[in-house]
Design an enzyme around this catalytic site. Structure first.
Site, PDB file in Angstrom:
ATOM      1  N   LYS A   9       0.835  -1.204   0.000  1.00  0.00           N
ATOM      2  CA  LYS A   9       0.000   0.000   0.000  1.00  0.00           C
ATOM      3  C   LYS A   9       0.876   1.264   0.000  1.00  0.00           C
ATOM      4  O   LYS A   9       2.083   1.191   0.238  1.00  0.00           O
ATOM      5  CB  LYS A   9      -0.924  -0.042   1.232  1.00  0.00           C
ATOM      6  CG  LYS A   9      -1.890  -1.244   1.247  1.00  0.00           C
ATOM      7  CD  LYS A   9      -2.761  -1.252   2.507  1.00  0.00           C
ATOM      8  CE  LYS A   9      -3.657  -2.479   2.564  1.00  0.00           C
ATOM      9  NZ  LYS A   9      -4.520  -2.495   3.777  1.00  0.00           N
ATOM     10  N   TYR A  49     -11.915  -2.679  -2.815  1.00  0.00           N
ATOM     11  CA  TYR A  49     -12.481  -2.931  -1.480  1.00  0.00           C
ATOM     12  C   TYR A  49     -14.008  -2.970  -1.500  1.00  0.00           C
ATOM     13  O   TYR A  49     -14.656  -2.651  -0.496  1.00  0.00           O
ATOM     14  CB  TYR A  49     -11.984  -1.874  -0.496  1.00  0.00           C
ATOM     15  CG  TYR A  49     -10.594  -2.141   0.038  1.00  0.00           C
ATOM     16  CD1 TYR A  49     -10.277  -3.364   0.647  1.00  0.00           C
ATOM     17  CD2 TYR A  49      -9.592  -1.185  -0.037  1.00  0.00           C
ATOM     18  CE1 TYR A  49      -9.003  -3.614   1.148  1.00  0.00           C
ATOM     19  CE2 TYR A  49      -8.308  -1.424   0.464  1.00  0.00           C
ATOM     20  CZ  TYR A  49      -8.030  -2.641   1.067  1.00  0.00           C
ATOM     21  OH  TYR A  49      -6.773  -2.890   1.581  1.00  0.00           O
ATOM     22  N   ASN A 112      -1.665  -0.134   7.425  1.00  0.00           N
ATOM     23  CA  ASN A 112      -1.112  -1.462   7.723  1.00  0.00           C
ATOM     24  C   ASN A 112      -0.295  -2.075   6.591  1.00  0.00           C
ATOM     25  O   ASN A 112      -0.196  -3.293   6.470  1.00  0.00           O
ATOM     26  CB  ASN A 112      -2.199  -2.393   8.268  1.00  0.00           C
ATOM     27  CG  ASN A 112      -3.308  -2.643   7.268  1.00  0.00           C
ATOM     28  OD1 ASN A 112      -3.231  -2.202   6.121  1.00  0.00           O
ATOM     29  ND2 ASN A 112      -4.328  -3.365   7.685  1.00  0.00           N
ATOM     30  N   HIS A 115      -1.556  -5.532   1.545  1.00  0.00           N
ATOM     31  CA  HIS A 115      -2.812  -6.255   1.331  1.00  0.00           C
ATOM     32  C   HIS A 115      -2.515  -7.641   0.775  1.00  0.00           C
ATOM     33  O   HIS A 115      -1.610  -7.802  -0.028  1.00  0.00           O
ATOM     34  CB  HIS A 115      -3.702  -5.527   0.312  1.00  0.00           C
ATOM     35  CG  HIS A 115      -4.783  -6.404  -0.242  1.00  0.00           C
ATOM     36  ND1 HIS A 115      -5.952  -6.644   0.431  1.00  0.00           N
ATOM     37  CD2 HIS A 115      -4.849  -7.148  -1.363  1.00  0.00           C
ATOM     38  CE1 HIS A 115      -6.697  -7.499  -0.268  1.00  0.00           C
ATOM     39  NE2 HIS A 115      -6.043  -7.812  -1.374  1.00  0.00           N
ATOM     40  N   GLU A 126      -9.262 -10.512  -7.536  1.00  0.00           N
ATOM     41  CA  GLU A 126      -8.322  -9.398  -7.387  1.00  0.00           C
ATOM     42  C   GLU A 126      -7.232  -9.433  -8.459  1.00  0.00           C
ATOM     43  O   GLU A 126      -6.849  -8.388  -8.995  1.00  0.00           O
ATOM     44  CB  GLU A 126      -7.715  -9.417  -5.984  1.00  0.00           C
ATOM     45  CG  GLU A 126      -8.752  -9.030  -4.924  1.00  0.00           C
ATOM     46  CD  GLU A 126      -8.282  -9.218  -3.487  1.00  0.00           C
ATOM     47  OE1 GLU A 126      -9.056  -8.858  -2.576  1.00  0.00           O
ATOM     48  OE2 GLU A 126      -7.163  -9.721  -3.258  1.00  0.00           O
TER      49      GLU A 126
HETATM   50  P1  GTP Z   1      -6.505  -6.187   3.442  1.00  0.00           P
HETATM   51  O1  GTP Z   1      -5.422  -7.178   3.158  1.00  0.00           O
HETATM   52  O2  GTP Z   1      -6.087  -4.768   3.196  1.00  0.00           O
HETATM   53  O3  GTP Z   1      -7.771  -6.556   2.714  1.00  0.00           O
HETATM   54  O4  GTP Z   1      -6.760  -6.277   5.017  1.00  0.00           O
HETATM   55  P2  GTP Z   1      -7.499  -7.445   5.826  1.00  0.00           P
HETATM   56  O5  GTP Z   1      -7.960  -8.510   4.888  1.00  0.00           O
HETATM   57  O6  GTP Z   1      -6.581  -7.832   6.931  1.00  0.00           O
HETATM   58  O7  GTP Z   1      -8.746  -6.684   6.448  1.00  0.00           O
HETATM   59  P3  GTP Z   1     -10.162  -6.331   5.764  1.00  0.00           P
HETATM   60  O8  GTP Z   1     -10.231  -6.885   4.379  1.00  0.00           O
HETATM   61  O9  GTP Z   1     -11.213  -6.694   6.718  1.00  0.00           O
HETATM   62  O10 GTP Z   1     -10.087  -4.747   5.704  1.00  0.00           O
HETATM   63  C1  GTP Z   1      -9.425  -4.078   4.659  1.00  0.00           C
HETATM   64  C2  GTP Z   1      -8.684  -2.900   5.214  1.00  0.00           C
HETATM   65  O11 GTP Z   1      -9.615  -1.999   5.789  1.00  0.00           O
HETATM   66  C3  GTP Z   1      -7.726  -3.237   6.343  1.00  0.00           C
HETATM   67  O12 GTP Z   1      -6.449  -3.586   5.872  1.00  0.00           O
HETATM   68  C4  GTP Z   1      -7.682  -1.950   7.129  1.00  0.00           C
HETATM   69  O13 GTP Z   1      -6.734  -1.040   6.575  1.00  0.00           O
HETATM   70  C5  GTP Z   1      -9.075  -1.378   6.919  1.00  0.00           C
HETATM   71  N1  GTP Z   1      -9.895  -1.690   8.077  1.00  0.00           N
HETATM   72  C6  GTP Z   1     -10.471  -2.867   8.398  1.00  0.00           C
HETATM   73  N2  GTP Z   1     -11.154  -2.776   9.553  1.00  0.00           N
HETATM   74  C7  GTP Z   1     -10.996  -1.480   9.970  1.00  0.00           C
HETATM   75  C8  GTP Z   1     -11.444  -0.742  11.092  1.00  0.00           C
HETATM   76  O14 GTP Z   1     -12.141  -1.262  11.953  1.00  0.00           O
HETATM   77  N3  GTP Z   1     -11.069   0.573  11.163  1.00  0.00           N
HETATM   78  C9  GTP Z   1     -10.298   1.153  10.204  1.00  0.00           C
HETATM   79  N4  GTP Z   1      -9.952   2.448  10.337  1.00  0.00           N
HETATM   80  N5  GTP Z   1      -9.850   0.491   9.140  1.00  0.00           N
HETATM   81  C10 GTP Z   1     -10.193  -0.800   9.026  1.00  0.00           C
HETATM   82 MG    MG Z   2      -9.108  -8.110   3.160  1.00  0.00          MG
END
Ligand code: GTP
Ligand code: MG
Length: 149
Positions: A9, A49, A112, A115, A126
């Site tokens: 990212k 997303y 973070n 991805h 994806e």
């Molecule tokens: P990705 O690999 O980026 O898809 O992350 P993930 O699979 O570990 O998490 P998810 O797909 O549920 O969420 C995608 C992204 O949204 C995360 O990487 C976070 O940056 C963001 N995100 C998820 N949950 C939260 C939350 O509760 N608060 C905030 N601010 N961001 C969130």
């Molecule tokens: Mg995810």
């Protein structure tokens, strides 16, 4: 062979973590089959997303993903989807184990670093969203025989 979509990212690119992240996947034995630097549009970030549409952080998340260059990659190898997720660590970096990418390099959930596709279906979708078929290469590596029986 199994393939997954991995993206560094904008925060990972800005913080100089590209080489470290690629090295982890490479050293494990996974094969890089596609890579490019892209600056996603807001619209593209929303597509990526799509499943999180409606969540309170959706707008901030897609603003962030479209805020600068991203390294988009496809990695190939046995177990790469699941193991890639292990490498990456938990969504919230403070809940990630040390030794994982998020555990080692990040603090907040909205910054973070990386991805990774969360399953075979998302990996397929994806990869198709980010890459044209001709951008994904199939090739042999001499080391394959030292990685697989
Ligand atoms: P990705 O690999 O980026 O898809 O992350 P993930 O699979 O570990 O998490 P998810 O797909 O549920 O969420 C995608 C992204 O949204 C995360 O990487 C976070 O940056 C963001 N995100 C998820 N949950 C939260 C939350 O509760 N608060 C905030 N601010 N961001 C969130
Ligand atoms: Mg995810």
């Amino acid at each position: 062979l199994e393939r997954t979509f991995i993206a560094i990212k904008p925060d990972g690119v800005q913080r100089g973590l590209i080489s470290d992240i690629i090295a982890r996947f490479e050293k494990k034995g996974y094969k890089l089959v596609a890579i490019k630097l892209v600056h996603p549009t807001k619209d593209f970030a929303e597509k990526h997303y799509d499943d999180l549409k409606g969540r309170p952080f959706f707008n901030g998340l897609t603003d962030f993903l479209s805020s600068g260059p991203v390294v988009a990659m496809v990695w190939e190898g046995q177990g790469v989807i699941k193991y890639g997720r292990k490498f990456i660590g938990a969504t919230a970096p403070l809940a990630s184990e040390p030794g994982t990418i998020r555990g080692d390099f990040a603090i907040s959930v909205g910054r973070n670093i990386i991805h990774g596709s969360d399953g075979p279906e998302t990996a397929k979708d994806e990869i198709a969203l980010w890459f044209k078929p001709e951008e994904i290469l199939t090739y042999k590596k001499e080391t394959d025989k030292w990685l697989y029986e």
